[in-house]
Design a protein around this motif. Structure first.
Motif, PDB file in Angstrom:
ATOM      1  N   VAL A  33       0.838  -1.100  -0.079  1.00  0.00           N
ATOM      2  CA  VAL A  33       0.167   0.026  -0.028  1.00  0.00           C
ATOM      3  C   VAL A  33       0.892   1.417  -0.076  1.00  0.00           C
ATOM      4  CG1 VAL A  33      -1.730   1.453   1.498  1.00  0.00           C
ATOM      5  CG2 VAL A  33      -2.077  -1.033   0.988  1.00  0.00           C
ATOM      6  N   PRO A  34       1.862   1.676   0.851  1.00  0.00           N
ATOM      7  CA  PRO A  34       2.645   2.819   0.983  1.00  0.00           C
ATOM      8  C   PRO A  34       3.074   3.067  -0.424  1.00  0.00           C
ATOM      9  CG  PRO A  34       2.928   1.534   2.703  1.00  0.00           C
ATOM     10  CD  PRO A  34       2.420   0.634   1.783  1.00  0.00           C
ATOM     11  N   PRO A  35       3.583   2.363  -1.314  1.00  0.00           N
ATOM     12  CA  PRO A  35       4.352   2.768  -2.636  1.00  0.00           C
ATOM     13  C   PRO A  35       3.032   3.316  -3.387  1.00  0.00           C
ATOM     14  CG  PRO A  35       5.306   0.988  -1.966  1.00  0.00           C
ATOM     15  CD  PRO A  35       4.283   1.014  -0.792  1.00  0.00           C
ATOM     16  N   ALA A  36       1.827   2.716  -3.141  1.00  0.00           N
ATOM     17  CA  ALA A  36       0.510   3.024  -4.053  1.00  0.00           C
ATOM     18  C   ALA A  36       0.155   4.556  -3.595  1.00  0.00           C
ATOM     19  CB  ALA A  36      -0.512   2.086  -3.925  1.00  0.00           C
ATOM     20  N   ILE A  37       0.361   5.013  -2.401  1.00  0.00           N
ATOM     21  CA  ILE A  37      -0.215   6.119  -1.944  1.00  0.00           C
ATOM     22  C   ILE A  37       0.752   7.227  -2.498  1.00  0.00           C
ATOM     23  CG2 ILE A  37      -0.225   7.643  -0.083  1.00  0.00           C
ATOM     24  CD1 ILE A  37      -1.574   5.382   1.627  1.00  0.00           C
ATOM     25  N   GLU A  38       2.056   6.680  -2.479  1.00  0.00           N
ATOM     26  CA  GLU A  38       3.203   7.720  -3.044  1.00  0.00           C
ATOM     27  C   GLU A  38       2.683   8.116  -4.702  1.00  0.00           C
ATOM     28  OE1 GLU A  38       8.036   8.161  -3.516  1.00  0.00           O
ATOM     29  OE2 GLU A  38       7.171   6.234  -2.868  1.00  0.00           O
ATOM     30  N   ALA A  39       2.549   6.886  -5.201  1.00  0.00           N
ATOM     31  CA  ALA A  39       2.348   6.923  -6.957  1.00  0.00           C
ATOM     32  C   ALA A  39       1.217   7.851  -6.873  1.00  0.00           C
ATOM     33  CB  ALA A  39       2.151   5.597  -7.380  1.00  0.00           C
ATOM     34  N   ILE A  40      -0.035   7.864  -6.135  1.00  0.00           N
ATOM     35  CA  ILE A  40      -1.154   8.572  -6.289  1.00  0.00           C
ATOM     36  C   ILE A  40      -0.888   9.905  -6.035  1.00  0.00           C
ATOM     37  CG2 ILE A  40      -3.473   9.267  -5.102  1.00  0.00           C
ATOM     38  CD1 ILE A  40      -3.504   5.909  -4.563  1.00  0.00           C
ATOM     39  N   MET A  41      -0.214  10.206  -5.219  1.00  0.00           N
ATOM     40  CA  MET A  41       0.264  11.654  -4.653  1.00  0.00           C
ATOM     41  C   MET A  41       1.028  12.301  -5.856  1.00  0.00           C
ATOM     42  SD  MET A  41      -1.741  12.513  -2.338  1.00  0.00           S
ATOM     43  CE  MET A  41      -1.032  14.003  -2.182  1.00  0.00           C
ATOM     44  N   GLN A  42       1.755  11.511  -6.553  1.00  0.00           N
ATOM     45  CA  GLN A  42       2.928  12.067  -7.412  1.00  0.00           C
ATOM     46  C   GLN A  42       2.234  12.268  -8.741  1.00  0.00           C
ATOM     47  OE1 GLN A  42       5.834   9.318  -7.280  1.00  0.00           O
ATOM     48  NE2 GLN A  42       7.136  10.599  -5.943  1.00  0.00           N
ATOM     49  N   SER A  43       0.946  11.734  -9.074  1.00  0.00           N
ATOM     50  CA  SER A  43       0.045  11.866 -10.228  1.00  0.00           C
ATOM     51  C   SER A  43      -0.290  13.233 -10.662  1.00  0.00           C
ATOM     52  CB  SER A  43      -1.175  11.035 -10.353  1.00  0.00           C
ATOM     53  OG  SER A  43      -2.062  11.194 -11.424  1.00  0.00           O
ATOM     54  N   PRO A  44      -0.323  13.726 -11.730  1.00  0.00           N
ATOM     55  CA  PRO A  44      -0.514  15.037 -12.098  1.00  0.00           C
ATOM     56  C   PRO A  44      -2.084  15.425 -11.778  1.00  0.00           C
ATOM     57  CG  PRO A  44       0.848  14.174 -13.778  1.00  0.00           C
ATOM     58  CD  PRO A  44       0.378  13.018 -12.946  1.00  0.00           C
ATOM     59  N   SER A  45      -2.983  14.320 -11.935  1.00  0.00           N
ATOM     60  CA  SER A  45      -4.354  14.256 -12.001  1.00  0.00           C
ATOM     61  C   SER A  45      -4.567  14.346 -10.514  1.00  0.00           C
ATOM     62  CB  SER A  45      -5.016  13.540 -12.810  1.00  0.00           C
ATOM     63  OG  SER A  45      -4.602  12.267 -12.575  1.00  0.00           O
ATOM     64  N   CYS A  46      -3.933  14.177  -9.510  1.00  0.00           N
ATOM     65  CA  CYS A  46      -4.392  13.932  -8.154  1.00  0.00           C
ATOM     66  C   CYS A  46      -5.134  14.710  -7.675  1.00  0.00           C
ATOM     67  CB  CYS A  46      -3.132  13.610  -7.092  1.00  0.00           C
ATOM     68  SG  CYS A  46      -3.499  13.272  -5.485  1.00  0.00           S
ATOM     69  N   ARG A  47      -6.339  14.559  -7.032  1.00  0.00           N
ATOM     70  CA  ARG A  47      -6.979  15.732  -6.338  1.00  0.00           C
ATOM     71  C   ARG A  47      -7.277  15.198  -4.621  1.00  0.00           C
ATOM     72  NH1 ARG A  47     -12.037  15.798  -6.656  1.00  0.00           N
ATOM     73  NH2 ARG A  47     -12.504  13.595  -7.520  1.00  0.00           N
ATOM     74  N   VAL A  48      -6.465  14.170  -4.118  1.00  0.00           N
ATOM     75  CA  VAL A  48      -6.500  13.542  -3.012  1.00  0.00           C
ATOM     76  C   VAL A  48      -5.713  14.537  -1.704  1.00  0.00           C
ATOM     77  CG1 VAL A  48      -6.052  11.434  -1.464  1.00  0.00           C
ATOM     78  CG2 VAL A  48      -6.681  11.223  -3.739  1.00  0.00           C
ATOM     79  N   GLN A  49      -6.657  14.923  -0.788  1.00  0.00           N
ATOM     80  CA  GLN A  49      -5.908  15.831   0.202  1.00  0.00           C
ATOM     81  C   GLN A  49      -5.947  14.916   1.541  1.00  0.00           C
ATOM     82  OE1 GLN A  49      -9.392  18.207  -0.832  1.00  0.00           O
ATOM     83  NE2 GLN A  49      -7.912  19.943  -0.426  1.00  0.00           N
ATOM     84  N   ALA A  50      -6.232  13.769   1.679  1.00  0.00           N
ATOM     85  CA  ALA A  50      -5.907  12.714   2.995  1.00  0.00           C
ATOM     86  C   ALA A  50      -6.266  11.462   2.482  1.00  0.00           C
ATOM     87  CB  ALA A  50      -6.941  13.364   4.111  1.00  0.00           C
ATOM     88  N   PHE A  51      -5.937  10.510   3.560  1.00  0.00           N
ATOM     89  CA  PHE A  51      -6.110   9.154   3.352  1.00  0.00           C
ATOM     90  C   PHE A  51      -6.937   8.627   4.366  1.00  0.00           C
ATOM     91  CE2 PHE A  51      -2.933   9.899   0.212  1.00  0.00           C
ATOM     92  CZ  PHE A  51      -3.315   9.336  -0.988  1.00  0.00           C
ATOM     93  N   LEU A  52      -7.842   7.518   4.302  1.00  0.00           N
ATOM     94  CA  LEU A  52      -8.204   6.765   5.241  1.00  0.00           C
ATOM     95  C   LEU A  52      -7.459   5.247   4.963  1.00  0.00           C
ATOM     96  CD1 LEU A  52     -12.085   7.336   4.983  1.00  0.00           C
ATOM     97  CD2 LEU A  52     -10.330   8.420   6.571  1.00  0.00           C
ATOM     98  N   ALA A  53      -6.564   5.202   5.671  1.00  0.00           N
ATOM     99  CA  ALA A  53      -5.564   3.925   5.760  1.00  0.00           C
ATOM    100  C   ALA A  53      -6.551   2.547   6.243  1.00  0.00           C
ATOM    101  CB  ALA A  53      -4.029   4.115   6.324  1.00  0.00           C
ATOM    102  N   ALA A  54      -6.019   1.643   5.636  1.00  0.00           N
ATOM    103  CA  ALA A  54      -6.565   0.224   5.797  1.00  0.00           C
ATOM    104  C   ALA A  54      -6.124  -0.410   7.028  1.00  0.00           C
ATOM    105  CB  ALA A  54      -6.484  -0.724   4.673  1.00  0.00           C
ATOM    106  N   GLY A  55      -7.078  -0.635   7.899  1.00  0.00           N
ATOM    107  CA  GLY A  55      -6.925  -1.165   9.296  1.00  0.00           C
ATOM    108  C   GLY A  55      -6.294  -2.295   9.223  1.00  0.00           C
TER     109      GLY A  55
END
Length: 374
Positions: free
Chosen positions: A171-193
Motif C-alpha cells: 500500500v505505501p508505494p501506491a499512496i506515493e504514486a497517487i500523490m505524484q500523479s498530475p491528476s491527483c485531487r486527494v488531500q487525505a487518506f483513510l488507511a486500511a486497518g
C-alpha cells in the motif's frame, strides 16, 4: 465496545455526522485505500450522508482488481495444463483475462479448485504427489503472511510439487504514486486497518510529512469509517498532516512482528504492475532467491503472452479515483457481475461491484433512503 452491532449504532452515527458537519468549512477530498471500506461506505450510504463539501474518492484498495492482466493470463495458461491442479480463492475465478477466465478454463477440462486457505492447496499437493499444484497468491500485506508461511512450510516438509503464483502488492508505494500523479485531487487518506494490523504504521509518517496529507488508520464498520473521516477532516481544517490510529483495537504501531519476519524470510520487494495503473516501483513482493524453486512463474516459464484490455472498460480510471463507477459508459449495461469487462465488477471488494450491488446507478437516493447503518 466488543460487538459489531455497537459499531453500527444509528445514534452514534448521527452524532459523528453532526461533528463532521460542524467542523467542515471548505471542500475536502479524502481517499479510502481499501475495497472493504468502499463497500461499507456504499452499502450504508455514508458518502451521501456527509456534507456536500466532503468527497470520498475510492482508491486502488481491491487486491483482485489491481492484479495485472499479464498475471491473470499466466494463471489461465498454467491452469489449462493437464498436469496442473490450480487452486485459488473463489473471487479470482471470474476475473477476466485477455480472452477467458478461470471458470472457462475449468469448463474446458482444467482442474481449477476453490480453496479457503493456501494450506488447503498444500494439502492437495501432498495428496497428489504426481501432479503440480499451484496456488494463486494475490493481495496486499494482509494476505501475504499466510501465503509466505505456506511456502515456508512446503520447503520445510519437502513438498516439491507445490508452487505459488505471486501477485502481492504493498500500500505505501501506491499512496506515493497517487500523490505524484498530475491528476491527483486527494488531500487525505483513510488507511486500511487490516494492512496496518500486519505492517504497523511506521511507513506512513514520512508520506504524510512529504506530501502534507493526513493519514488516518481506519476500520471497516460504519462508525469506524465515520470516526476516521471526523479525525481526518479535523486535521485538514487545522492544517495538520500527521498519522492517526483510529483503529487501536486491532492496530498496534509496530504491527505484527512475527508476520513481518515471515515476509522478510520468504519474499523480497520488487517493482509490481497494477492493473489499470501501471508499474509502481517497489510496490510488490516476489519470492526470494531462497524460495525461488516454489515460484510458479519460474517453474512453468510462461512467456510470450499478448495481453488485451477491453477498450470499453474504464476500471483503471476507477482504481485511480478519477471517475466513479457509474460514470463508465459500460457500467450496468455491457459490464455486469455476470458479464464483467474488468475486475472491479467481479471482486467482492471492487468499487464497480459495490455500486452495482447496492444499486448506486447514478441517481442518488433521497435522504430518507440513505442510512449509515443496515
Amino acid at each position: 465496545m466488543k460487538y459489531i452491532d455497537e459499531f453500527q449504532d444509528p445514534g452514534l452515527a448521527r452524532r459523528l455526522l453532526d461533528e463532521i458537519r460542524a467542523t467542515v468549512t471548505r471542500p475536502w477530498a479524502l481517499m479510502e485505500v481499501c475495497g472493504g471500506q468502499t463497500h461499507t461506505i456504499i452499502r450504508h450510504g455514508i458518502d451521501q450522508l456527509l456534507p456536500d463539501n466532503v468527497e470520498l474518492i475510492h482508491g486502488p484498495g481491491c487486491p483482485v482488481c489491481v492484479t495485472p492482466l499479464e498475471v491473470i493470463d499466466k494463471a489461465l495458461e498454467i491452469a489449462a495444463r493437464p498436469d496442473v491442479i490450480f487452486c485459488s480463492f473463489g473471487d479470482m475465478l471470474r476475473v477476466p483475462g485477455s480472452d477467458r477466465d478461470l471458470f472457462q478454463v475449468r469448463s474446458h477440462g482444467g482442474d481449477v479448485r476453490v480453496v479457503y486457505s493456501p494450506l488447503d492447496a498444500l494439502k492437495i499437493a501432498q495428496q497428489n504427489p504426481h501432479r503440480q499444484v499451484v496456488f494463486f497468491g494475490i493481495g496486499f500485506e494482509t494476505t501475504a503472511p499466510p501465503n509466505a508461511m505456506t511456502v515456508h512450510q512446503a520447503r520445510k516438509l519437502g513438498i516439491p510439487n507445490f508452487s505459488l503464483l505471486v501477485s502481492h502488492v504493498r500500500v505505501p508505494p501506491a499512496i506515493e504514486a497517487i500523490m505524484q500523479s498530475p491528476s491527483c485531487r486527494v488531500q487525505a487518506f483513510l488507511a486500511a486497518g487490516h494492512v496496518c494490523s500486519v505492517m504497523g504504521i511506521r511507513e506512513y509518517p514520512e508520506l504524510a510529512e512529504r506530501f502534507r496529507v493526513p493519514i488516518v488508520v481506519t476500520g471497516f464498520e460504519p462508525l469506524d469509517i465515520l470516526e476516521g473521516i471526523r479525525r481526518t477532516v479535523r486535521q485538514l481544517e487545522r492544517g495538520e498532516h500527521t498519522v492517526d490510529n483510529a483503529y487501536p483495537r486491532a492496530v498496534r504501531p509496530e504491527g505484527n512482528p512475527a508476520a513481518q519476519a515471515m515476509l522478510a524470510d520468504v519474499f523480497e520487494v520488487t517493482d509490481r504492475a497494477w492493473r489499470g495503473i501501471g508499474t509502481i516501483p517497489a510496490s510488490g513482493w516476489r519470492l526470494s532467491e531462497r524460495y525461488r524453486d516454489y515460484d510458479a512463474e519460474y517453474r512453468f516459464s510462461v512467456e510470450g503472452l499478448t495481453t488485451r484490455e477491453p477498450a470499453a472498460c474504464r476500471s483503471g480510471e476507477v482504481l485511480q479515483g478519477l471517475i466513479k463507477p457509474h460514470e463508465c459508459e459500460a457500467f450496468g449495461t455491457t459490464c455486469t457481475p455476470r458479464t464483467p469487462l474488468g475486475a472491479t465488477m467481479v471482486s467482492s471488494e471492487g468499487a464497480c461491484a459495490a455500486y452495482y450491488l447496492y444499486r448506486r446507478l447514478g441517481t442518488p437516493p433521497t435522504p430518507q433512503e440513505a442510512s449509515p447503518v443496515a
